[in-house]
Design an enzyme around this catalytic site. Structure first.
Site, PDB file in Angstrom:
ATOM      1  N   ASP A  10       0.874  -1.177   0.000  1.00 34.36           N
ATOM      2  CA  ASP A  10       0.000   0.000   0.000  1.00 34.36           C
ATOM      3  C   ASP A  10       0.912   1.227   0.000  1.00 34.36           C
ATOM      4  O   ASP A  10       2.106   1.120   0.299  1.00 34.36           O
ATOM      5  CB  ASP A  10      -0.891  -0.041   1.251  1.00 34.36           C
ATOM      6  CG  ASP A  10      -1.639   1.251   1.465  1.00 34.36           C
ATOM      7  OD1 ASP A  10      -2.280   1.733   0.507  1.00 34.36           O
ATOM      8  OD2 ASP A  10      -1.585   1.804   2.585  1.00 34.36           O
ATOM      9  N   ASP A  12      -0.164   5.189   0.823  1.00 33.78           N
ATOM     10  CA  ASP A  12      -0.412   6.181   1.882  1.00 33.78           C
ATOM     11  C   ASP A  12      -0.532   5.516   3.248  1.00 33.78           C
ATOM     12  O   ASP A  12      -1.309   4.586   3.437  1.00 33.78           O
ATOM     13  CB  ASP A  12      -1.712   6.929   1.594  1.00 33.78           C
ATOM     14  CG  ASP A  12      -1.632   7.762   0.338  1.00 33.78           C
ATOM     15  OD1 ASP A  12      -1.250   8.927   0.430  1.00 33.78           O
ATOM     16  OD2 ASP A  12      -1.946   7.220  -0.747  1.00 33.78           O
ATOM     17  N   ASP A 186      -2.185  -0.283   5.939  1.00 30.30           N
ATOM     18  CA  ASP A 186      -2.468   0.373   7.230  1.00 30.30           C
ATOM     19  C   ASP A 186      -3.945   0.610   7.512  1.00 30.30           C
ATOM     20  O   ASP A 186      -4.315   0.846   8.652  1.00 30.30           O
ATOM     21  CB  ASP A 186      -1.770   1.740   7.282  1.00 30.30           C
ATOM     22  CG  ASP A 186      -2.389   2.728   6.302  1.00 30.30           C
ATOM     23  OD1 ASP A 186      -2.399   2.410   5.106  1.00 30.30           O
ATOM     24  OD2 ASP A 186      -2.863   3.784   6.737  1.00 30.30           O
TER      25      ASP A 186
HETATM   26 MG   LIG Z   1      -2.988   3.219   3.282  1.00 31.05          MG
END
Ligand SMILES: [Mg+2]
Length: 235
Positions: A10, A12, A186
């Protein structure tokens, strides 16, 4: 962990800290260097998996010819530069205009227009969270779009894919067949990817504070991810 693995990242909140505005994130020289070396080491077994448009991710990471699943698994940017994309729901144009009018009355709320979605970001205006979520839930019902929540944002997007389906699709590529997926993410939007990585015999790595997750490993923040990736390089 990366021996015999394919690596899915991923962007961001995983590789870079989340910025106040989505267009304000920066990839530092150390991260750029580690990603470049990893891409060479893994030789076709590394991909970025993001909610952002695939081409935007590619230009942000600055890798030469990255493999990217963008727009939550609804777009694939191949290393030869071709972009495979689901069709844009026509209603997104109207939605973007409606939401821009809504945001005009709430200073700090940002509307992000994406190829396959429209997002409201309220990181700069946390008291508007409820209004943003209510608006998005109503519009999701009305237009049959997928409601995607994330960190300080809510998005309506084309339905039919997520980061889990993206990883399943990418794992069909010749270079990745027979490997096991390792995915780092996240946010809520990463959970389907973490489930698939674990389910296909690989591993999920949650980035951030502990929470209920399918991931078996955890790293505290993007700085810890960078340290770990660098360590994997030297092995
Ligand atoms: Mg993310």
């Amino acid at each position: 962990l990366l021996a015999g693995a394919s690596l899915f990242l991923d962007f961001d909140g995983t590789l870079v800290d989340i910025a106040a505005r989505p267009d304000a994130v920066r990839v530092g020289p150390r991260l750029a260097s580690v990603l470049g070396r990893l891409a060479r080491q893994l030789d076709g077994r590394m991909a970025l998996v993001s909610g952002r448009p695939a081409r935007e991710v590619a230009s942000l990471v600055g890798l030469g010819a990255p493999l990217v699943a963008g727009s939550h698994g609804m777009e694939f940017l191949h290393p030869d530069g071709t972009l495979e994309s689901a069709p844009r729901p026509p209603v997104l144009d109207q939605l973007r205009e409606d939401w821009r009018r809504f945001a005009a009355g709430l200073a700090g709320v940002l509307v992000e227009d994406k190829p396959l979605g429209t997002a409201l970001h309220y990181r700069l205006r946390p008291d508007a969270a409820e209004a943003c979520h209510r608006l998005a839930a109503e519009a999701a019902q009305e237009h049959g779009l997928h409601l995607q929540t994330g960190k300080m944002m809510v998005e309506l997007r084309a339905a039919g894919g997520d980061k889990g389906s993206a990883i399943r699709t990418l794992m069909q590529r010749p270079a990745m067949q027979g490997t096991h997926p390792v995915f780092l993410g996240d946010d809520d939007t990463d959970e389907p990817g973490l489930v698939v990585a674990e389910g296909l015999g690989g591993a999920g790595i949650l980035v951030g504070a502990p929470r209920p997750t399918a991931a078996r490993y955890i790293l505290a923040d993007p700085a810890a991810v960078l340290d770990w990736l660098e360590q994997e390089l030297t092995l």
